[in-house]
Scaffold this motif. Structure first.
Motif, PDB file in Angstrom:
ATOM      1  N   ILE A 199      -3.430   3.798  -2.654  1.00 23.23           N
ATOM      2  CA  ILE A 199      -3.231   2.855  -3.776  1.00 23.23           C
ATOM      3  C   ILE A 199      -2.873   1.620  -3.012  1.00 23.23           C
ATOM      4  CG2 ILE A 199      -1.872   2.216  -5.757  1.00 23.23           C
ATOM      5  CD1 ILE A 199      -1.372   5.135  -6.174  1.00 23.23           C
ATOM      6  N   SER A 200      -3.531   0.512  -3.343  1.00 22.34           N
ATOM      7  CA  SER A 200      -3.416  -0.864  -2.917  1.00 22.34           C
ATOM      8  C   SER A 200      -3.027  -1.863  -4.038  1.00 22.34           C
ATOM      9  CB  SER A 200      -4.419  -1.317  -2.213  1.00 22.34           C
ATOM     10  OG  SER A 200      -4.356  -2.567  -1.703  1.00 22.34           O
ATOM     11  N   LEU A 201      -1.900  -2.656  -3.814  1.00 14.84           N
ATOM     12  CA  LEU A 201      -1.619  -3.509  -4.763  1.00 14.84           C
ATOM     13  C   LEU A 201      -1.651  -4.815  -3.972  1.00 14.84           C
ATOM     14  CD1 LEU A 201      -0.350  -4.518  -7.648  1.00 14.84           C
ATOM     15  CD2 LEU A 201       1.789  -4.169  -6.659  1.00 14.84           C
ATOM     16  N   ARG A 202      -2.252  -5.822  -4.716  1.00 11.40           N
ATOM     17  CA  ARG A 202      -2.177  -7.310  -4.399  1.00 11.40           C
ATOM     18  C   ARG A 202      -1.616  -8.068  -5.318  1.00 11.40           C
ATOM     19  NH1 ARG A 202      -3.119  -4.522  -0.210  1.00 11.40           N
ATOM     20  NH2 ARG A 202      -4.818  -4.307   0.926  1.00 11.40           N
ATOM     21  N   SER A 203      -0.978  -9.129  -4.907  1.00 14.39           N
ATOM     22  CA  SER A 203      -0.243  -9.761  -6.195  1.00 14.39           C
ATOM     23  C   SER A 203      -0.196 -11.114  -5.541  1.00 14.39           C
ATOM     24  CB  SER A 203       1.039  -9.073  -6.593  1.00 14.39           C
ATOM     25  OG  SER A 203       1.917  -9.026  -5.480  1.00 14.39           O
ATOM     26  N   ARG A 204       0.230 -12.444  -6.696  1.00 14.05           N
ATOM     27  CA  ARG A 204       0.432 -13.445  -6.434  1.00 14.05           C
ATOM     28  C   ARG A 204       1.915 -13.787  -5.880  1.00 14.05           C
ATOM     29  NH1 ARG A 204      -2.121 -17.587 -10.542  1.00 14.05           N
ATOM     30  NH2 ARG A 204      -4.039 -16.497 -11.209  1.00 14.05           N
ATOM     31  N   GLY A 205       2.225 -14.388  -5.028  1.00 15.47           N
ATOM     32  CA  GLY A 205       3.325 -14.845  -4.541  1.00 15.47           C
ATOM     33  C   GLY A 205       3.999 -15.706  -5.687  1.00 15.47           C
ATOM     34  N   LYS A 206       5.392 -15.191  -6.013  1.00 13.20           N
ATOM     35  CA  LYS A 206       6.260 -15.979  -6.892  1.00 13.20           C
ATOM     36  C   LYS A 206       7.204 -16.852  -6.458  1.00 13.20           C
ATOM     37  CE  LYS A 206       5.552 -12.986 -10.326  1.00 13.20           C
ATOM     38  NZ  LYS A 206       4.201 -13.243 -11.393  1.00 13.20           N
ATOM     39  N   ASP A 260       0.820  -1.013  -0.015  1.00  9.65           N
ATOM     40  CA  ASP A 260      -0.227   0.119  -0.051  1.00  9.65           C
ATOM     41  C   ASP A 260       0.806   1.338  -0.095  1.00  9.65           C
ATOM     42  OD1 ASP A 260      -2.868  -1.246   0.228  1.00  9.65           O
ATOM     43  OD2 ASP A 260      -1.636  -2.163   2.219  1.00  9.65           O
ATOM     44  N   GLU A 261       0.183   2.370  -0.701  1.00  9.12           N
ATOM     45  CA  GLU A 261       0.949   3.596  -0.498  1.00  9.12           C
ATOM     46  C   GLU A 261      -0.060   4.736  -0.443  1.00  9.12           C
ATOM     47  OE1 GLU A 261       3.906   4.701  -3.814  1.00  9.12           O
ATOM     48  OE2 GLU A 261       2.309   4.101  -5.149  1.00  9.12           O
TER      49      GLU A 261
END
Length: 153
Positions: free
Chosen positions: A145-152, A53-54
């Motif tokens: 702003i929020s970014l959600r992503s899958r783990g690599k 988040d930012e």
């Protein structure tokens, strides 16, 4: 039966909102409209576990956001994403080029009173942007702003 009735009610509301909603995405190149029923299916099974988040000051360019810039730089020119606001629940969403969605996301968030969302076509990431206008008590003229992503890995 209740869910079908609720869906029909939302479709009716969507007809009233559709002109304004579609105008938010009118300047996208080759945007494909995804109707409400398909939109709901797309939003099932999003499994993004990493969260970042930012908060940034009001800006004209996505480059002010480290999160948006990083996603933009890590995306190729042919990648597609879904873009929508909270009104997707009445109006659906659009499939667009990811880089264009990121470039225009702050403008859409500022123009509309809803959250703006970008969901990667392959559901690798999900971005939520909220703009607080000058009347907001804690965060006037800022983007959350929020970014959600899958783990690599």
């Amino acid at each position: 039966m209740d869910s079908r009735l609720e869906f029909l009610k939302r479709l009716r509301i969507g007809k009233l909102k559709s002109e304004h909603y579609k105008s938010l995405f009118a300047d996208f190149n080759g945007a494909i409209f995804i109707n409400l029923e398909y939109s709901e299916n797309i939003l099932n099974n999003i499994n993004c576990t990493i969260s970042q988040d930012e908060m940034i000051e009001s800006a004209d360019s996505f480059l002010k956001s480290e999160l948006l810039t990083n996603v933009y730089m890590g995306t190729d020119d042919t990648s597609k994403s879904y873009i929508f606001t909270d009104d997707y629940e009445y109006c659906g969403m659009f499939l667009v080029y990811t880089k264009e969605a990121i470039k225009k996301s702050l403008k859409i968030a500022r123009q509309d009173s809803n959250h703006t969302f970008i969901l990667d076509f392959n559901k690798e990431f999900f971005i939520r942007i909220n703009y607080y206008d000058q009347s907001h008590h804690d965060y006037p003229l800022k983007y959350d702003i929020s970014l959600r992503s899958r783990g690599k890995g």
